[in-house]
Design an enzyme around this catalytic site. Structure first.
Site, short mmCIF file in Angstrom:
data_model
loop_
_atom_site.label_atom_id
_atom_site.label_comp_id
_atom_site.label_asym_id
_atom_site.label_seq_id
_atom_site.Cartn_x
_atom_site.Cartn_y
_atom_site.Cartn_z
CB VAL A 108 -0.99 0.03 1.19
CG1 VAL A 108 -1.95 -1.15 1.13
CG2 VAL A 108 -0.26 0.09 2.53
CG ASN A 141 -7.63 -5.31 7.22
OD1 ASN A 141 -8.17 -5.13 8.30
ND2 ASN A 141 -6.61 -6.15 7.06
CB SER A 155 -8.88 2.34 15.54
OG SER A 155 -8.74 1.95 16.90
CE1 TYR A 212 -3.24 1.07 14.39
CE2 TYR A 212 -4.66 1.64 16.25
CZ TYR A 212 -4.44 0.93 15.08
OH TYR A 212 -5.42 0.10 14.59
CB SER A 231 -2.02 6.54 11.66
OG SER A 231 -2.42 5.38 12.37
CE LYS A 232 -6.07 1.92 11.88
NZ LYS A 232 -6.50 1.31 10.61
CB ILE A 276 -10.70 -7.06 16.65
CG1 ILE A 276 -11.69 -5.90 16.48
CG2 ILE A 276 -11.13 -8.31 15.89
CD1 ILE A 276 -13.09 -6.17 16.98
#
Length: 280
Positions: free
Chosen positions: A60, A86, A138, A151, A154-155, A184
């Site tokens: 990606v 994803n 998220s 993180y 970024s989300k 998850i």
């Protein structure tokens, strides 16, 4: 075969949620393309043998790789009906010490990687005036946590871009769905833990245990099963009217409450949770 839904999923290595998305789509009789970086191609062999899923190399972070993978699908089937963005990596550590190149890598894969796929797929969907794009965010993109700023940010970018894309792509008949997973159970947490172990913190040495705790946070006993999560998302995405947003999984209720709480309540909760309520 011409009537089957053609779906492309990124980040499909075994043990991850992408792997389960592919199985769930195949169960719905979709023509599924599972993709991942070259080093992980062998992780997708089981999908091909047991579910009829086709495996593709796709990085990606590379325009060339993305274009090549999409061209393979278009040349074979003439269209891509569903894209599930994803692919992602974890990134844990204090923002004041985490190397910038690691933060850049998280943003490049988690946020710009999704947009790269969107930009290359949209012309094909727009030409047909149909398509579903699923961007995976998220709960921490809505409510950032200590030790996870890289993180989380970024989300948060994924959420912002997805909300804009949903409106910008509507005139072309393209649905854009924002998926907001809670905790998850997958191999995501263990991969993140390996990276944390490679760091020697300086200022934050006294917090090393709390930082590791943040790395494990999504993989507790109560975490939602990845297969159940994937089936839930796929059923919604393939419905006649896909929702704008799918929020599902362990801890989504807690994060919904935190998102509406005053900042001092949120700060108090996370300070206690991740050992930041003490002075050094």
């Amino acid at each position: 075969m011409g009537d089957r839904i053609v779906a492309l999923v990124t980040g499909c290595a075994k043990g991850g949620i992408g792997h389960e998305y592919c199985k769930a789509l195949a169960e719905q009789d979709c023509q599924v393309f599972a993709s991942d970086i070259p080093q992980r191609m062998k992780d997708m062999l089981e999908l091909a043998s047991s579910h009829g899923v086709e495996a593709l190399e796709l990085d990606v972070t590379s325009d060339e790789s993305v274009v090549s993978a999409i061209e393979v699908i278009i040349s074979r089937y003439g269209r891509i009906d569903v894209l599930i963005n994803n692919a992602g990596i974890g990134s844990v550590g204090p923002l004041a010490e985490l190397p910038l190149e690691l933060i850049q890598k998280a943003w490049e894969i988690n946020a710009l990687g999704q947009l790269r796929l969107v930009q290359k797929v949209v012309p094909h969907m727009a030409a047909r005036r149909s398509g579903n794009i699923v961007n995976v965010g998220s709960v921490v993109g809505m409510v950032p946590t200590p030790w996870g700023g890289s993180y989380c940010s970024s989300k948060a970018a994924v959420h912002a871009m997805t909300d804009a894309l949903r409106l910008e792509l509507r005139p072309f008949g393209i649905n854009v769905v924002k998926v907001v997973p809670g905790a998850i159970r997958s191999n995501f947490g263990s991969a993140t833990m390996e990276k944390i172990g490679a760091h020697q913190w300086s200022l934050y040495k006294p917090f090393a245990e709390a930082i590791e705790e943040r790395g494990r946070a999504s993989q507790g006993l109560k975490s939602t099963d990845a297969a159940a999560f994937a089936r839930h998302v796929v059923s919604k995405v393939l419905s006649p009217r896909p929702p704008r947003q799918i929020v599902f999984g362990h801890m989504t209720g807690l994060f919904a409450v935190l998102s509406w709480s005053p900042l001092w309540v949120r700060d108090l909760f996370f300070s206690n949770r991740f050992s930041l309520n003490r002075k050094l």
